[in-house]
Write a protein that holds these residues in place. Structure first.
Motif, mmCIF file in Angstrom:
data_model
loop_
_atom_site.group_PDB
_atom_site.id
_atom_site.type_symbol
_atom_site.label_atom_id
_atom_site.label_comp_id
_atom_site.label_asym_id
_atom_site.label_seq_id
_atom_site.Cartn_x
_atom_site.Cartn_y
_atom_site.Cartn_z
ATOM 1 N N UNK A 179 0.805 -1.430 -0.048
ATOM 2 C CA UNK A 179 -0.036 -0.366 -0.036
ATOM 3 C C UNK A 179 0.833 1.143 -0.450
ATOM 4 N N UNK A 180 0.196 2.411 -0.410
ATOM 5 C CA UNK A 180 1.167 3.397 -0.258
ATOM 6 C C UNK A 180 1.517 4.154 0.589
ATOM 7 N N UNK A 181 2.004 4.576 1.321
ATOM 8 C CA UNK A 181 1.891 5.222 2.990
ATOM 9 C C UNK A 181 0.706 6.358 2.793
ATOM 10 N N UNK A 182 0.370 5.912 3.696
ATOM 11 C CA UNK A 182 -0.903 6.719 3.766
ATOM 12 C C UNK A 182 -0.326 8.813 4.373
ATOM 13 N N UNK A 183 0.680 8.748 4.999
ATOM 14 C CA UNK A 183 1.963 9.314 5.537
ATOM 15 C C UNK A 183 2.178 10.328 3.753
ATOM 16 N N UNK A 184 2.360 10.098 3.176
ATOM 17 C CA UNK A 184 2.920 10.241 1.552
ATOM 18 C C UNK A 184 1.647 11.322 0.969
ATOM 19 N N UNK A 185 0.057 10.170 1.188
ATOM 20 C CA UNK A 185 -1.500 10.901 0.376
ATOM 21 C C UNK A 185 -1.462 12.535 1.473
ATOM 22 N N UNK A 186 -1.058 12.040 2.805
ATOM 23 C CA UNK A 186 -1.706 13.515 3.616
ATOM 24 C C UNK A 186 -1.026 14.394 3.073
ATOM 25 N N UNK A 187 0.956 13.965 2.944
ATOM 26 C CA UNK A 187 1.471 15.579 2.814
ATOM 27 C C UNK A 187 0.965 15.942 1.473
ATOM 28 N N UNK A 188 0.782 15.730 -0.031
ATOM 29 C CA UNK A 188 0.355 15.839 -0.917
ATOM 30 C C UNK A 188 -1.202 16.599 -0.926
ATOM 31 N N UNK A 189 -1.424 16.332 0.120
ATOM 32 C CA UNK A 189 -3.049 16.936 0.095
ATOM 33 C C UNK A 189 -2.830 18.695 0.379
ATOM 34 N N UNK A 190 -1.661 18.138 2.024
ATOM 35 C CA UNK A 190 -1.977 19.186 2.587
ATOM 36 C C UNK A 190 -0.916 20.222 1.886
ATOM 37 N N UNK A 191 0.336 19.846 1.079
ATOM 38 C CA UNK A 191 0.747 20.548 -0.305
ATOM 39 C C UNK A 191 -0.097 21.753 -1.410
ATOM 40 N N UNK A 192 -1.401 21.222 -1.288
ATOM 41 C CA UNK A 192 -1.987 21.005 -2.652
ATOM 42 C C UNK A 192 -2.772 22.416 -2.043
ATOM 43 N N UNK A 193 -3.360 21.978 -0.113
ATOM 44 C CA UNK A 193 -3.942 22.659 0.374
ATOM 45 C C UNK A 193 -3.162 23.934 0.349
ATOM 46 N N UNK A 194 -1.871 23.937 0.682
ATOM 47 C CA UNK A 194 -1.029 25.082 1.147
ATOM 48 C C UNK A 194 -0.666 26.025 -0.053
ATOM 49 N N UNK A 195 -0.914 25.838 -1.768
ATOM 50 C CA UNK A 195 -0.651 26.029 -3.026
ATOM 51 C C UNK A 195 -1.887 27.169 -3.060
ATOM 52 N N UNK A 196 -2.787 26.397 -1.922
ATOM 53 C CA UNK A 196 -4.456 26.926 -3.139
ATOM 54 C C UNK A 196 -4.631 28.295 -1.627
ATOM 55 N N UNK A 197 -3.779 28.465 -1.006
ATOM 56 C CA UNK A 197 -3.724 29.967 -0.199
ATOM 57 C C UNK A 197 -4.021 29.578 1.481
ATOM 58 N N UNK A 198 -4.303 27.960 1.491
ATOM 59 C CA UNK A 198 -4.647 27.569 3.083
ATOM 60 C C UNK A 198 -3.759 27.432 3.889
ATOM 61 N N UNK A 199 -3.829 28.103 5.141
ATOM 62 C CA UNK A 199 -2.544 28.006 6.363
ATOM 63 C C UNK A 199 -2.697 26.354 7.088
ATOM 64 N N UNK A 200 -1.759 25.644 6.680
ATOM 65 C CA UNK A 200 -1.545 24.032 6.854
ATOM 66 C C UNK A 200 -0.933 24.160 8.092
ATOM 67 N N UNK A 201 -1.435 23.400 9.009
ATOM 68 C CA UNK A 201 -0.116 23.013 10.330
ATOM 69 C C UNK A 201 -0.063 21.479 9.592
ATOM 70 N N UNK A 202 1.489 21.540 9.698
ATOM 71 C CA UNK A 202 1.914 19.511 9.126
ATOM 72 C C UNK A 202 2.332 18.577 10.463
ATOM 73 N N UNK A 203 1.445 18.186 10.464
ATOM 74 C CA UNK A 203 1.292 17.201 11.604
ATOM 75 C C UNK A 203 1.237 15.484 10.902
ATOM 76 N N UNK A 204 2.131 15.500 9.828
ATOM 77 C CA UNK A 204 1.686 13.768 9.103
ATOM 78 C C UNK A 204 3.073 13.900 8.964
ATOM 79 N N UNK A 205 4.542 14.348 8.544
ATOM 80 C CA UNK A 205 5.812 14.033 8.735
ATOM 81 C C UNK A 205 6.536 14.461 9.968
ATOM 82 N N UNK A 206 7.812 13.845 10.332
ATOM 83 C CA UNK A 206 8.802 14.705 11.357
ATOM 84 C C UNK A 206 9.534 15.522 10.539
ATOM 85 N N UNK A 207 8.706 17.034 9.926
ATOM 86 C CA UNK A 207 9.541 17.915 9.637
ATOM 87 C C UNK A 207 10.116 18.566 10.985
ATOM 88 N N UNK A 208 11.106 19.075 11.732
ATOM 89 C CA UNK A 208 10.874 20.286 13.085
ATOM 90 C C UNK A 208 10.822 21.404 12.235
#
Length: 273
Positions: free
Chosen positions: A29-58
């Motif tokens: 199966x595809x990692x659902x972490x990456x699925x959510x990340x792609x959705x989050x990045x798309x939302x950011x490109x659309x101008x939405x403020x996103x708090x990233x909790x899907x990946x371990x990015x300090x």
């Protein structure tokens, strides 16, 4: 009915059949972490403020001296060429100093490998250890790649429980009961992704002894080892499986710069083995 299928694609009337891909890879199966990340990045490109909790990015900036050194390295012709498979000797020396300082276990450059992040290092380690049909014990819950990598190699990840009712901690007795003649390694992550739990000294020592007694490797993923919020634990060397120097032949240590130094995109990981 029209011309046969082969004739249709030869004549450009139908797409050419794609060669088959790996059935093992296709079944993962595809990692659902990456699925959510792609959705989050798309939302950011659309101008939405996103708090990233899907990946371990300090949420810190990388050290500026490290950024400056990377820029400088781009102008050095030596950086454009092949490097040793284990990594540059100078980098391995500094990595060895870090491991020895953190764990107290004597470590030389010859003990170290530099890889493409801890995930890349883990793939190398598993490829070196696991044959088709072998088993590796992994915690549940765990970061998805830990389960997928052995499957790609034809090995079997066997889950040991770390339930909330036990404070997300493993039971060494349960781990021992899962070891079979096919078991090559036990994987631990401390502090753990995703639970955040830090393995206490007595449990770490028990797992090290268990792996030595049963002659299996202990893979200790300590990439989050410098992100400790409990003041009582921050200066404690018991956070590393490498503190049992007498067992170092059975312990494979993983670490890097991604988390503590917020350098995830640099893709620098270390193996001590």
């Amino acid at each position: 009915a029209g011309p046969p299928r082969r004739c249709r694609w030869l004549c450009g009337l139908a797409p050419k059949p794609q060669p088959p891909v790996s059935t093992v890879a296709a079944a993962l199966p595809r990692s659902q972490i990456r699925v959510v990340m792609e959705l989050a990045w798309a939302a950011e490109r659309a101008g939405r403020k996103i708090f990233h909790l899907e990946v371990g990015q300090p949420d810190l900036a990388a050290p500026q001296d490290a950024v400056a050194a990377a820029k400088h390295a781009l102008d050095d012709p030596a950086s454009w060429r092949y490097c040793p498979n284990l990594g540059e000797l100078a980098t391995r020396r500094r990595a060895a100093e870090f491991v020895q300082q953190r764990t107290g276990c004597p470590t030389a450059a010859e003990d170290m490998m530099v890889g493409i992040g801890v995930s890349g290092c883990l793939s190398v380690v598993m490829s070196a250890l696991l044959d088709v049909g072998d088993e590796i014990l992994v915690p549940d819950p765990i970061w998805p790649n830990i389960d997928m990598t052995p499957r790609l190699l034809g090995a079997r990840p066997i889950a040991y429980r770390t339930p909330a009712t036990r404070g997300f901690m493993p039971d060494p007795g349960e781990i021992e009961a899962l070891i079979t003649p096919r078991t090559k390694a036990v994987y631990i992550c401390t502090p753990c992704n995703p639970t955040g739990k830090v393995m206490p000294r007595d449990m770490m020592e028990e797992l090290v002894r268990l792996c030595v007694d049963r002659n299996v490797f202990l893979i200790s993923d300590e990439i989050y080892g410098e992100i400790i919020f409990d003041p009582a634990l921050q200066q404690s060397s018991c956070l590393s499986a490498m503190t049992s120097c007498d067992a170092s032949e059975h312990v494979i240590w993983l670490g890097g710069v991604s988390k503590a130094l917020a350098m995830t995109g640099f893709r620098v990981g270390f193996v001590r083995a």
